[in-house]
Design a protein around this motif. Sequence first.
Motif, PDB file in Angstrom:
ATOM      1  N   ARG A  38       0.767  -1.148  -0.084  1.00  0.00           N
ATOM      2  CA  ARG A  38       0.013  -0.114  -0.056  1.00  0.00           C
ATOM      3  C   ARG A  38       1.185   1.186   0.111  1.00  0.00           C
ATOM      4  N   ALA A  39       1.924   1.195   0.906  1.00  0.00           N
ATOM      5  CA  ALA A  39       2.735   2.457   1.052  1.00  0.00           C
ATOM      6  C   ALA A  39       3.739   2.495  -0.312  1.00  0.00           C
ATOM      7  N   LEU A  40       3.984   1.493  -0.860  1.00  0.00           N
ATOM      8  CA  LEU A  40       4.797   1.577  -1.923  1.00  0.00           C
ATOM      9  C   LEU A  40       3.975   2.415  -3.308  1.00  0.00           C
ATOM     10  N   LYS A  41       2.829   1.592  -3.351  1.00  0.00           N
ATOM     11  CA  LYS A  41       1.886   2.321  -4.470  1.00  0.00           C
ATOM     12  C   LYS A  41       1.630   3.588  -4.071  1.00  0.00           C
ATOM     13  N   LYS A  42       1.341   4.262  -2.853  1.00  0.00           N
ATOM     14  CA  LYS A  42       0.992   5.495  -2.650  1.00  0.00           C
ATOM     15  C   LYS A  42       2.176   6.343  -2.865  1.00  0.00           C
ATOM     16  N   SER A  43       3.425   5.999  -2.747  1.00  0.00           N
ATOM     17  CA  SER A  43       4.509   6.840  -2.982  1.00  0.00           C
ATOM     18  C   SER A  43       4.830   7.173  -4.432  1.00  0.00           C
ATOM     19  N   GLU A  44       4.389   6.192  -5.417  1.00  0.00           N
ATOM     20  CA  GLU A  44       4.804   6.571  -6.557  1.00  0.00           C
ATOM     21  C   GLU A  44       6.244   6.783  -6.904  1.00  0.00           C
ATOM     22  N   LEU A  45       7.155   6.184  -6.118  1.00  0.00           N
ATOM     23  CA  LEU A  45       8.713   6.494  -6.193  1.00  0.00           C
ATOM     24  C   LEU A  45       9.343   5.165  -6.383  1.00  0.00           C
ATOM     25  N   VAL A  46       8.769   3.933  -5.902  1.00  0.00           N
ATOM     26  CA  VAL A  46       9.553   2.684  -5.889  1.00  0.00           C
ATOM     27  C   VAL A  46       9.254   1.736  -7.283  1.00  0.00           C
ATOM     28  N   HIS A  47      10.254   1.467  -7.911  1.00  0.00           N
ATOM     29  CA  HIS A  47      10.045   0.717  -9.033  1.00  0.00           C
ATOM     30  C   HIS A  47      10.119  -0.938  -8.296  1.00  0.00           C
ATOM     31  N   PHE A  48      10.822  -1.296  -7.633  1.00  0.00           N
ATOM     32  CA  PHE A  48      10.947  -2.670  -7.142  1.00  0.00           C
ATOM     33  C   PHE A  48      11.345  -2.616  -5.514  1.00  0.00           C
ATOM     34  N   ALA A  49      10.799  -3.396  -4.966  1.00  0.00           N
ATOM     35  CA  ALA A  49      11.023  -3.766  -3.361  1.00  0.00           C
ATOM     36  C   ALA A  49      10.740  -5.212  -2.989  1.00  0.00           C
ATOM     37  N   ARG A  50      11.849  -5.606  -1.943  1.00  0.00           N
ATOM     38  CA  ARG A  50      11.778  -6.752  -1.386  1.00  0.00           C
ATOM     39  C   ARG A  50      12.429  -6.644  -0.178  1.00  0.00           C
ATOM     40  N   VAL A  51      12.084  -7.589   0.917  1.00  0.00           N
ATOM     41  CA  VAL A  51      12.576  -7.708   2.068  1.00  0.00           C
ATOM     42  C   VAL A  51      13.010  -9.348   2.187  1.00  0.00           C
ATOM     43  N   PHE A  52      14.331  -9.407   2.721  1.00  0.00           N
ATOM     44  CA  PHE A  52      14.611 -10.851   2.899  1.00  0.00           C
ATOM     45  C   PHE A  52      15.796 -10.670   4.062  1.00  0.00           C
ATOM     46  N   VAL A  53      16.005 -12.149   4.539  1.00  0.00           N
ATOM     47  CA  VAL A  53      16.702 -12.506   5.480  1.00  0.00           C
ATOM     48  C   VAL A  53      17.921 -13.466   4.831  1.00  0.00           C
ATOM     49  N   ILE A  54      18.889 -13.152   5.399  1.00  0.00           N
ATOM     50  CA  ILE A  54      20.145 -13.963   4.974  1.00  0.00           C
ATOM     51  C   ILE A  54      20.747 -14.556   6.312  1.00  0.00           C
ATOM     52  N   ASP A  55      20.627 -16.033   6.222  1.00  0.00           N
ATOM     53  CA  ASP A  55      21.028 -16.913   7.364  1.00  0.00           C
ATOM     54  C   ASP A  55      20.848 -16.571   8.795  1.00  0.00           C
ATOM     55  N   ASP A  56      19.614 -15.623   9.189  1.00  0.00           N
ATOM     56  CA  ASP A  56      19.173 -15.303  10.360  1.00  0.00           C
ATOM     57  C   ASP A  56      20.294 -14.132  11.002  1.00  0.00           C
ATOM     58  N   TYR A  58      21.234 -11.379   8.797  1.00  0.00           N
ATOM     59  CA  TYR A  58      20.886 -10.063   8.339  1.00  0.00           C
ATOM     60  C   TYR A  58      19.647  -9.968   7.628  1.00  0.00           C
ATOM     61  N   ILE A  59      18.862  -8.655   7.940  1.00  0.00           N
ATOM     62  CA  ILE A  59      17.655  -8.537   7.160  1.00  0.00           C
ATOM     63  C   ILE A  59      17.726  -7.505   6.305  1.00  0.00           C
ATOM     64  N   LEU A  60      17.245  -7.960   5.360  1.00  0.00           N
ATOM     65  CA  LEU A  60      17.576  -6.621   4.010  1.00  0.00           C
ATOM     66  C   LEU A  60      16.266  -6.138   3.579  1.00  0.00           C
ATOM     67  N   VAL A  61      16.442  -4.676   3.270  1.00  0.00           N
ATOM     68  CA  VAL A  61      15.381  -4.104   2.559  1.00  0.00           C
ATOM     69  C   VAL A  61      15.960  -3.531   1.344  1.00  0.00           C
ATOM     70  N   ILE A  62      15.606  -4.034   0.071  1.00  0.00           N
ATOM     71  CA  ILE A  62      16.117  -3.737  -1.034  1.00  0.00           C
ATOM     72  C   ILE A  62      15.049  -2.877  -2.083  1.00  0.00           C
ATOM     73  N   THR A  63      15.281  -1.671  -2.394  1.00  0.00           N
ATOM     74  CA  THR A  63      14.567  -1.000  -3.434  1.00  0.00           C
ATOM     75  C   THR A  63      15.258  -0.305  -4.349  1.00  0.00           C
TER      76      THR A  63
END
Length: 153
Positions: A38-56, A58-63
């Motif tokens: 919802r927030a991503l669509k509202k912003s009209e700024l973000v092309h792609f986004a994802r959140v993931f965890v590496i081996d417990d 690191y948590i990553l937010v990539i946009t």
Amino acid sequence: MTHALNLVIPIKQDAETKEKLRNLEAIFASQVQGEIERALKKSELVHFARVFVIDDKYILVITEYEGDHEEYTEFFRNELPGVFGHIFALADLPVDVSNPSAFWEASLSCNRRSLGTATDGSKDFHGNAAGWLFSAYDHRTVKKMKELAGEAT
């Protein structure tokens, strides 16, 4: 100009934090993902986004986003305080999400530069040449891409 956010947040390694991580993973699709979308669509700024965890560890937010770094960061701090509260509660770096300066500083310290050098003149959070970010559509804005696709903004 399109920018990369590579937010890499170290996760505390104690049992309580691991339990918080398991809880976030369990509710992400049903409770968190829709709120972020919802927030991503509202912003009209973000092309792609994802959140993931590496081996417990690191948590990553990539946009991939456009616009001013600080305005972008502040928009999402305001739109998603609960989400970022959950994310930073896992961190070795405690962050008061309600404090704009603290959130900005955490974003600065956790953002990692991509390898290479931007070919479009993009600058990082510190005003230096940003790392390389390929764009198949020559860094057109979200609004322009929606317009070309025949979608209303």
